[in-house]
Design a protein around this motif. Structure first.
Motif, PDB file in Angstrom:
ATOM      1  N   SER A 171      -3.544  18.857   8.490  1.00 31.05           N
ATOM      2  CA  SER A 171      -3.282  17.988   7.344  1.00 31.05           C
ATOM      3  C   SER A 171      -4.251  16.813   7.353  1.00 31.05           C
ATOM      4  CB  SER A 171      -1.840  17.474   7.398  1.00 31.05           C
ATOM      5  OG  SER A 171      -1.655  16.666   8.542  1.00 31.05           O
ATOM      6  N   ILE A 172      -4.206  16.056   6.277  1.00 28.35           N
ATOM      7  CA  ILE A 172      -4.956  14.807   6.185  1.00 28.35           C
ATOM      8  C   ILE A 172      -3.990  13.732   5.704  1.00 28.35           C
ATOM      9  CG2 ILE A 172      -7.242  15.785   5.801  1.00 28.35           C
ATOM     10  CD1 ILE A 172      -6.850  15.348   2.832  1.00 28.35           C
ATOM     11  N   ALA A 173      -4.237  12.510   6.106  1.00 26.77           N
ATOM     12  CA  ALA A 173      -3.412  11.391   5.674  1.00 26.77           C
ATOM     13  C   ALA A 173      -4.345  10.254   5.283  1.00 26.77           C
ATOM     14  CB  ALA A 173      -2.468  10.963   6.793  1.00 26.77           C
ATOM     15  N   PHE A 174      -3.884   9.415   4.353  1.00 26.95           N
ATOM     16  CA  PHE A 174      -4.698   8.292   3.904  1.00 26.95           C
ATOM     17  C   PHE A 174      -3.796   7.211   3.343  1.00 26.95           C
ATOM     18  CE2 PHE A 174      -4.516  11.571   0.692  1.00 26.95           C
ATOM     19  CZ  PHE A 174      -4.119  10.898  -0.457  1.00 26.95           C
ATOM     20  N   PRO A 205       0.829  -1.211   0.000  1.00 27.28           N
ATOM     21  CA  PRO A 205       0.000   0.000   0.000  1.00 27.28           C
ATOM     22  C   PRO A 205       0.861   1.257   0.000  1.00 27.28           C
ATOM     23  CG  PRO A 205      -0.051  -1.057   2.157  1.00 27.28           C
ATOM     24  CD  PRO A 205       0.736  -1.948   1.255  1.00 27.28           C
ATOM     25  N   ALA A 206       0.267   2.348  -0.436  1.00 23.22           N
ATOM     26  CA  ALA A 206       0.946   3.649  -0.419  1.00 23.22           C
ATOM     27  C   ALA A 206       0.302   4.518   0.651  1.00 23.22           C
ATOM     28  CB  ALA A 206       0.832   4.315  -1.778  1.00 23.22           C
ATOM     29  N   HIS A 207       1.120   5.265   1.355  1.00 26.78           N
ATOM     30  CA  HIS A 207       0.637   6.190   2.378  1.00 26.78           C
ATOM     31  C   HIS A 207       0.962   7.602   1.924  1.00 26.78           C
ATOM     32  CE1 HIS A 207       1.163   2.360   4.484  1.00 26.78           C
ATOM     33  NE2 HIS A 207       0.114   2.751   5.184  1.00 26.78           N
ATOM     34  N   ILE A 208      -0.055   8.453   1.939  1.00 29.22           N
ATOM     35  CA  ILE A 208       0.117   9.828   1.455  1.00 29.22           C
ATOM     36  C   ILE A 208      -0.510  10.778   2.461  1.00 29.22           C
ATOM     37  CG2 ILE A 208      -0.471  11.471  -0.378  1.00 29.22           C
ATOM     38  CD1 ILE A 208      -0.445   9.101  -2.319  1.00 29.22           C
ATOM     39  N   ALA A 209       0.140  11.913   2.678  1.00 28.72           N
ATOM     40  CA  ALA A 209      -0.387  12.977   3.533  1.00 28.72           C
ATOM     41  C   ALA A 209      -0.408  14.275   2.734  1.00 28.72           C
ATOM     42  CB  ALA A 209       0.473  13.145   4.777  1.00 28.72           C
ATOM     43  N   ILE A 210      -1.467  15.041   2.919  1.00 23.94           N
ATOM     44  CA  ILE A 210      -1.566  16.370   2.303  1.00 23.94           C
ATOM     45  C   ILE A 210      -1.412  17.379   3.437  1.00 23.94           C
ATOM     46  CG2 ILE A 210      -2.994  17.978   0.994  1.00 23.94           C
ATOM     47  CD1 ILE A 210      -4.481  15.541  -0.148  1.00 23.94           C
ATOM     48  N   HIS A 211      -0.322  18.156   3.382  1.00 23.21           N
ATOM     49  CA  HIS A 211      -0.028  19.121   4.437  1.00 23.21           C
ATOM     50  C   HIS A 211      -0.556  20.513   4.127  1.00 23.21           C
ATOM     51  CE1 HIS A 211       2.429  16.217   6.492  1.00 23.21           C
ATOM     52  NE2 HIS A 211       3.099  15.977   5.382  1.00 23.21           N
ATOM     53  N   SER A 212      -0.675  20.828   2.842  1.00 23.97           N
ATOM     54  CA  SER A 212      -1.159  22.166   2.491  1.00 23.97           C
ATOM     55  C   SER A 212      -1.804  22.153   1.107  1.00 23.97           C
ATOM     56  CB  SER A 212      -0.013  23.185   2.520  1.00 23.97           C
ATOM     57  OG  SER A 212       0.935  22.893   1.509  1.00 23.97           O
ATOM     58  N   ILE A 213      -2.766  23.037   0.945  1.00 20.16           N
ATOM     59  CA  ILE A 213      -3.414  23.277  -0.351  1.00 20.16           C
ATOM     60  C   ILE A 213      -3.512  24.783  -0.507  1.00 20.16           C
ATOM     61  CG2 ILE A 213      -5.491  22.979  -1.755  1.00 20.16           C
ATOM     62  CD1 ILE A 213      -6.122  20.479  -0.130  1.00 20.16           C
ATOM     63  N   ALA A 214      -3.213  25.264  -1.697  1.00 16.30           N
ATOM     64  CA  ALA A 214      -3.334  26.698  -1.959  1.00 16.30           C
ATOM     65  C   ALA A 214      -3.624  26.913  -3.435  1.00 16.30           C
ATOM     66  CB  ALA A 214      -2.067  27.442  -1.558  1.00 16.30           C
ATOM     67  N   ILE A 215      -4.269  28.018  -3.708  1.00 15.41           N
ATOM     68  CA  ILE A 215      -4.479  28.484  -5.078  1.00 15.41           C
ATOM     69  C   ILE A 215      -3.612  29.711  -5.252  1.00 15.41           C
ATOM     70  CG2 ILE A 215      -6.138  29.489  -6.697  1.00 15.41           C
ATOM     71  CD1 ILE A 215      -6.702  26.609  -6.250  1.00 15.41           C
ATOM     72  N   ARG A 216      -2.815  29.728  -6.313  1.00 13.41           N
ATOM     73  CA  ARG A 216      -1.963  30.879  -6.620  1.00 13.41           C
ATOM     74  C   ARG A 216      -2.493  31.529  -7.886  1.00 13.41           C
ATOM     75  NH1 ARG A 216       3.694  29.067  -7.209  1.00 13.41           N
ATOM     76  NH2 ARG A 216       3.191  29.063  -9.382  1.00 13.41           N
ATOM     77  N   ASP A 217      -2.813  32.821  -7.802  1.00 13.93           N
ATOM     78  CA  ASP A 217      -3.362  33.521  -8.958  1.00 13.93           C
ATOM     79  C   ASP A 217      -2.237  33.956  -9.908  1.00 13.93           C
ATOM     80  OD1 ASP A 217      -2.261  35.934  -8.018  1.00 13.93           O
ATOM     81  OD2 ASP A 217      -4.155  36.699  -7.267  1.00 13.93           O
ATOM     82  N   PRO A 218      -2.578  34.510 -11.079  1.00 17.28           N
ATOM     83  CA  PRO A 218      -1.535  34.903 -12.050  1.00 17.28           C
ATOM     84  C   PRO A 218      -0.526  35.920 -11.522  1.00 17.28           C
ATOM     85  CG  PRO A 218      -3.654  34.803 -13.137  1.00 17.28           C
ATOM     86  CD  PRO A 218      -3.921  34.630 -11.666  1.00 17.28           C
TER      87      PRO A 218
END
Length: 172
Positions: free
Chosen positions: A152-155, A111-124
């Motif tokens: 964060s989230i992990a799965f 199995p693979a374990h992944i965590a998302i620590h940050s999400i952002a939208i960067r404009d032009p």
């Protein structure tokens, strides 16, 4: 004896007329550079940034729904490596109603374990708007052991899973 004429100075700044011309040319060049700068900002795309950590590697794909559902024609791919990295997916021009992120095309015998620590939208213009991962990400398929933390989230993606994916909701 004829009148003696003075020759213009070889240094243009000492002559009034060439100095004004140089000033006008300089202003014109600055104006053109300013216009090019504005045009380049408008041609840049919006970027989705995902700060992730993985114990597996492969191809990560972001699919866009611009009103016709998720299609293979509208996607951005980025390699997912072992360890921490920031994935930067350019978004298509125009409105996007939904995003689907496939962290890995498939997993191997482990199995693979992944965590998302940050999400952002960067404009032009490179202004960054952070989005809390727990508010923006919903598992769709091929995901288990979902853990949502404060920042964060992990799965886990079970072994031999094809096409695991998550829905990413963007603020209006």
């Amino acid at each position: 004896m004829p009148a003696m004429r003075t020759r213009p100075s070889p240094i243009p700044l000492l002559n009034r007329r060439p100095a004004i011309h140089l000033l006008l040319y300089g202003i014109w060049i600055l104006f053109l550079l300013w216009l090019i700068g504005i045009a380049s900002h408008e041609n840049r795309s919006w970027i989705l940034e995902l700060g992730v950590e993985s114990d597996d590697q492969g191809v990560s794909v972001l699919y866009f729904d611009s009103g016709n559902g998720f299609t293979p024609a509208e996607n951005a791919q980025f390699p997912l490596i072992k360890g921490k990295q920031t994935l930067q997916f350019p978004l298509p021009p125009g409105p996007v109603s939904a995003l689907r992120w496939d962290p890995l095309a498939s997993t191997r015998s482990t199995p693979a374990h992944i965590a998302i620590h940050s999400i952002a939208i960067r404009d032009p213009r490179s202004n960054r708007s952070p989005i809390h991962p727990a508010d923006a990400v919903t598992p769709l398929s091929g995901i288990d052991n979902w853990i949502s933390g404060k920042h964060s989230i992990a799965f886990r993606i079970p072994s031999a899973t094809n096409d695991p994916n998550l829905l990413i909701l963007l603020p209006p």
